[in-house]
Design an enzyme around this catalytic site. Structure first.
Site, PDB file in Angstrom:
ATOM      1  N   ASP A 130       0.844  -1.188   0.000  1.00 37.17           N
ATOM      2  CA  ASP A 130       0.000   0.000   0.000  1.00 37.17           C
ATOM      3  C   ASP A 130       0.884   1.243   0.000  1.00 37.17           C
ATOM      4  OD1 ASP A 130      -2.350   1.440   0.029  1.00 37.17           O
ATOM      5  OD2 ASP A 130      -2.611   1.326   2.196  1.00 37.17           O
ATOM      6  N   TYR A 132       1.145   5.658  -0.467  1.00 39.78           N
ATOM      7  CA  TYR A 132       0.639   6.799   0.322  1.00 39.78           C
ATOM      8  C   TYR A 132       0.861   8.015  -0.560  1.00 39.78           C
ATOM      9  CZ  TYR A 132       0.454   9.387   4.871  1.00 39.78           C
ATOM     10  OH  TYR A 132       0.128  10.197   5.949  1.00 39.78           O
ATOM     11  N   HIS A 137      -4.037  13.839   0.785  1.00 40.78           N
ATOM     12  CA  HIS A 137      -4.319  12.949   1.913  1.00 40.78           C
ATOM     13  C   HIS A 137      -3.195  12.997   2.945  1.00 40.78           C
ATOM     14  CE1 HIS A 137      -5.513   9.447   4.240  1.00 40.78           C
ATOM     15  NE2 HIS A 137      -4.338   8.898   4.007  1.00 40.78           N
ATOM     16  N   GLU A 203     -11.066   3.853   3.190  1.00 35.35           N
ATOM     17  CA  GLU A 203     -10.122   4.669   2.431  1.00 35.35           C
ATOM     18  C   GLU A 203     -10.372   4.396   0.956  1.00 35.35           C
ATOM     19  OE1 GLU A 203      -6.071   4.032   3.778  1.00 35.35           O
ATOM     20  OE2 GLU A 203      -6.301   5.563   5.327  1.00 35.35           O
ATOM     21  N   GLU A 205      -9.273   4.010  -2.534  1.00 31.90           N
ATOM     22  CA  GLU A 205      -7.997   3.749  -3.197  1.00 31.90           C
ATOM     23  C   GLU A 205      -8.245   3.065  -4.532  1.00 31.90           C
ATOM     24  OE1 GLU A 205      -4.787   2.174  -0.929  1.00 31.90           O
ATOM     25  OE2 GLU A 205      -5.431   3.108   0.957  1.00 31.90           O
ATOM     26  N   ASP A 237      -9.556   0.369   1.483  1.00 30.30           N
ATOM     27  CA  ASP A 237      -8.566  -0.012   2.496  1.00 30.30           C
ATOM     28  C   ASP A 237      -9.146   0.306   3.872  1.00 30.30           C
ATOM     29  OD1 ASP A 237      -6.225  -0.692   3.799  1.00 30.30           O
ATOM     30  OD2 ASP A 237      -5.304   1.269   3.469  1.00 30.30           O
ATOM     31  N   ARG A 241      -9.005   3.291  12.893  1.00 31.45           N
ATOM     32  CA  ARG A 241      -8.099   4.401  13.221  1.00 31.45           C
ATOM     33  C   ARG A 241      -7.556   4.326  14.634  1.00 31.45           C
ATOM     34  NH1 ARG A 241      -6.761   5.925   8.259  1.00 31.45           N
ATOM     35  NH2 ARG A 241      -8.578   6.470   7.005  1.00 31.45           N
ATOM     36  N   GLN A 244      -4.995   1.508  14.861  1.00 32.03           N
ATOM     37  CA  GLN A 244      -3.807   1.952  14.123  1.00 32.03           C
ATOM     38  C   GLN A 244      -3.018   3.003  14.910  1.00 32.03           C
ATOM     39  OE1 GLN A 244      -4.863   3.454  10.233  1.00 32.03           O
ATOM     40  NE2 GLN A 244      -2.801   4.221   9.811  1.00 32.03           N
ATOM     41  N   LYS A 257      -5.293  -2.412   9.845  1.00 29.64           N
ATOM     42  CA  LYS A 257      -5.594  -2.615   8.427  1.00 29.64           C
ATOM     43  C   LYS A 257      -5.877  -4.072   8.068  1.00 29.64           C
ATOM     44  CE  LYS A 257      -4.201   1.615   6.988  1.00 29.64           C
ATOM     45  NZ  LYS A 257      -4.936   2.520   6.100  1.00 29.64           N
ATOM     46  N   THR A 261      -9.409  -5.971   3.404  1.00 28.49           N
ATOM     47  CA  THR A 261      -9.191  -4.981   2.350  1.00 28.49           C
ATOM     48  C   THR A 261     -10.010  -5.454   1.154  1.00 28.49           C
ATOM     49  OG1 THR A 261      -6.916  -4.716   3.151  1.00 28.49           O
ATOM     50  CG2 THR A 261      -7.416  -3.825   0.958  1.00 28.49           C
ATOM     51  N   THR A 359      -4.859   6.463   0.020  1.00 27.27           N
ATOM     52  CA  THR A 359      -6.108   7.208  -0.067  1.00 27.27           C
ATOM     53  C   THR A 359      -6.015   8.328  -1.108  1.00 27.27           C
ATOM     54  OG1 THR A 359      -6.419   6.765   2.269  1.00 27.27           O
ATOM     55  CG2 THR A 359      -7.829   8.453   1.290  1.00 27.27           C
ATOM     56  N   GLU A 373     -10.737  12.244   7.278  1.00 25.53           N
ATOM     57  CA  GLU A 373     -10.535  13.591   6.743  1.00 25.53           C
ATOM     58  C   GLU A 373     -11.850  14.375   6.690  1.00 25.53           C
ATOM     59  OE1 GLU A 373      -8.306  11.324   3.607  1.00 25.53           O
ATOM     60  OE2 GLU A 373      -7.521  13.336   3.202  1.00 25.53           O
TER      61      GLU A 373
END
Lengths: 430, 430
Positions: A130, A132, A137, A203, A205, A237, A241, A244, A257, A261, A359, A373
């Site tokens: 994954d 970023y 984001h 997320e 993606e 994804d 939170r 994590q 995560k 997925t 994301t 977000e």
């Protein structure tokens, strides 16, 4: 070019310009096999192979490869084979006088209705990575966690930051997932507690499947990477939170995560996406040479793909309400840059490996690709259309649906959907 | 118990109390298959199956499973099957009057000399996870990077910190690896540069193969985890410290690790290690309930396994010199705690998944499990025995060898070796 074999509506995701690959089964079939979507049908690629449609494609043992329950071997054959198969399919679908077409008395001989198939993971995913790669984001998350002045880490503009993800828990669209339980620390002054995640998120993606890849110890050039991407899917994804946030320092995301997925079942090829190339965002500072495009690589590494995330909230009936509207073109780091970077130290990429974008947020507020977000870390409610309902994070029973497409002149290259429902946490194991 | 089938020296790693599994081939064989090491021989498990040695083991299609080139299916059968096979093998090897034994005229019918085999990866590794379970290692690294007062992150004593690693580049002992190139930033005031890693390191680790695992969404209890570990190998988690230092914030190690990870070929089972259980270090604060042992799980989660890392330095002839002497018993988090934590959010673990310990450092200076710690981030030379040579990091041509064993009364349960040479970096791709 127009499909004359079956009707394809102008608004269909699966035009003759698309021809995405998937692995499907029907009630009567012994094992899943490879299909290609067209309009409201799935072409049975093994059946077309038996009719000799791919007899002229060098290096393709078509009956065996398309009779397989995974696309890995086909992904490993390379862009020359993929292009030849695409050409053969388009000829068959467009030309009523095609030699193979004349031997097909009815659609049912080589196709099944989309509504009658069950879709499976398109490939056995050896490794899932994954990235970023959305500046918007990374900046949003950075501001929330480290403040405006330190939003982007120093490495971010120099390399596509990424991490190894969990391959075993990648599931196909339609698979429901239980809310994960785990350690979290809601009160930073107290020890952690165990329980269901209270900050479950999506997320938005996209992810690409690797084609032929490279041998261990042998990096790729960007020009090679350009030719070794098979195609692209939508991805959710899912992210816990709170789990994590507690676990991820210093070695990165893990159980926040790995509970699941979700990807869309239809892999849209790079050849179908070719007309929708756009310049990627300007990169400043200029990346190191191995990350720069030079001929014969096409100048533009970005793709204009409109993306939408909608929610069917628990307790809100059957209606979906918008959450995110975004576009892949915002990605700062392109797919080919991600692939060449991934292999630059010699890491071997294998056919069927999956690399996700991270994301995909855009500059506007409505383009933020996660509830983290949109609700700014759960600080305010996100209204769901005119339902009167709101969300800060995902609640049990909510369905999240991702869709995406490229709009051509009179046709669409679309991705179908990537959908998943969150079920309540299972009773704790202890 | 004594092996009467072949001679086994007292100092052999592969006693009748051990019986580790591997996948081997010989020059004359069509495909690799499953073997078990005993003394200086490898038992051909398929041949023993054909003789009916495992006919009494319920749920084992022995000829097919042992004729496979991977141990995954066998790993998935569970501890009951593994124990029954172990018992059958020990009976065959110890008892000259064993019914199957009497039908074997010579050793060559069911075994090949260790010196004649090529070893392969023991399983197809679906996912590889690396933990960070040594308090001494995490503290050493923490002091170097964050100072003495913030050495351990707040989560470290509450959960076994880990991250997803790269499965494709896990290789078997004996595979040479090229020094990786990548981005690093030797001068923090300047932009990053591209080139071969200048701080290449080893990490002394052990890793376990998962047995039956769990379904997606269904966590394991610690008591279940205890029964779902198949066995253990040695691991060298090669690390490019300069690449890692630049890339790893905020999502963890990536290309600094993924150029290669070496494991020993023989998987030592948990039943062979059972006599060497020891208490794990005291855990303070007490972990959350899901990480605590309760009957019927054995009280002791640690294992007393002596470990050694030696180097054959380039330019130093054939001799090996000691780098690290350590022991698995120092690990703060046990294997079963790692497994139960990994699955607690519902992540599905599959037979053949690999979970590594993280660097195994002990309290003494000689027990530091990496050159990073021995040279204290490259600040001083590490002398190599009486050779007059020194190292701060690994140089091209160096060979790193890891060995390990448990010493019983008159027998040894050993791991063979995990060896790899570092070759010069390949010319850059650009």
């Amino acid at each position: 070019m127009k499909c004359t074999f079956v009707d394809v509506a102008a608004e269909s995701d699966f035009s003759i310009q698309n021809l995405p690959y998937g692995v499907f089964s029907t009630a009567g079939m012994a094992a899943p096999q490879v299909g290609v979507a067209i309009g409201e049908y799935v072409l049975r690629m093994e059946a077309l192979a038996r009719l000799g449609l791919f007899a002229g494609v060098d290096g393709l043992d078509a009956e065996r490869v398309f009779g397989s329950a995974q696309l890995n071997e086909y992904m490993g054959l390379g862009r020359g084979v993929w292009r030849a198969v695409r050409q053969a399919l388009q000829g068959f679908l467009a030309d009523p006088d095609h030699a193979v077409r004349r031997r097909v008395a009815s659609v049912d001989e080589v196709a099944v209705p989309l509504g009658a198939v069950q879709m499976h993971l398109p490939a056995q995913i050896g490794d899932y990575t994954d990235f970023y790669a959305s500046r918007e984001h990374a900046t949003n998350v950075g501001i929330m966690f480290r403040g405006k002045d330190n939003a982007l880490m120093p490495n971010w503009t120099h390399l596509p930051v990424g991490y190894h993800g969990r391959a075993s828990s990648v599931v196909v669209s339609g698979t429901a997932l239980h809310r994960p339980s785990g350690q979290r620390r809601p009160d930073p002054a107290q020890p952690p507690v165990f329980g269901p995640s209270a900050r479950l998120d999506y997320e938005l993606e996209m992810a690409f499947f690797v084609g032929p890849g490279n041998a261990l110890g042998t990096p790729l050039t960007l020009e090679q990477a350009e030719e070794r991407i098979f195609g692209v899917v939508l991805m959710n994804d899912w992210s816990a939170r709170d789990i994590q946030a507690w676990e991820y320092v210093p070695l990165g995301p893990f159980l926040g995560k790995s509970f699941g997925t979700t990807i869309s079942p239809w892999v849209v090829t790079m050849d179908a996406l070719e007309p929708f190339r756009v310049p990627q965002p300007a990169q400043d500072p200029e990346p190191l040479p191995y990350l720069r495009a030079a001929p014969p690589a096409p100048a533009h590494g970005g793709y204009d793909i409109s993306l939408a995330v909608d929610i069917r909230p628990s307790g809100g009936g059957d209606a979906f309400y918008p959450l995110t509207r975004s576009n892949l073109k915002y990605m700062y780091w392109t797919m080919r840059q991600q692939l060449v970077h991934h292999a630059i130290g010699g890491c071997n990429m294998r056919p069927g490996d999956l690399c996700a974008s991270g994301t995909i947020s855009g500059p506007a507020e409505a383009e933020r690709g996660s509830l983290l977000e949109l609700s700014w870390s759960g600080q305010h409610d996100v209204p769901l259309g005119d339902s009167g309902l709101t969300r800060r994070f995902i609640e049990d029973g909510d369905v999240i649906r991702i869709t995406g497409s490229c709009q051509g002149a009179g046709f669409r290259v679309g991705f179908g959907e990537c959908t998943g429902q969150i079920l309540p946490a299972k009773p704790a194991a202890v």
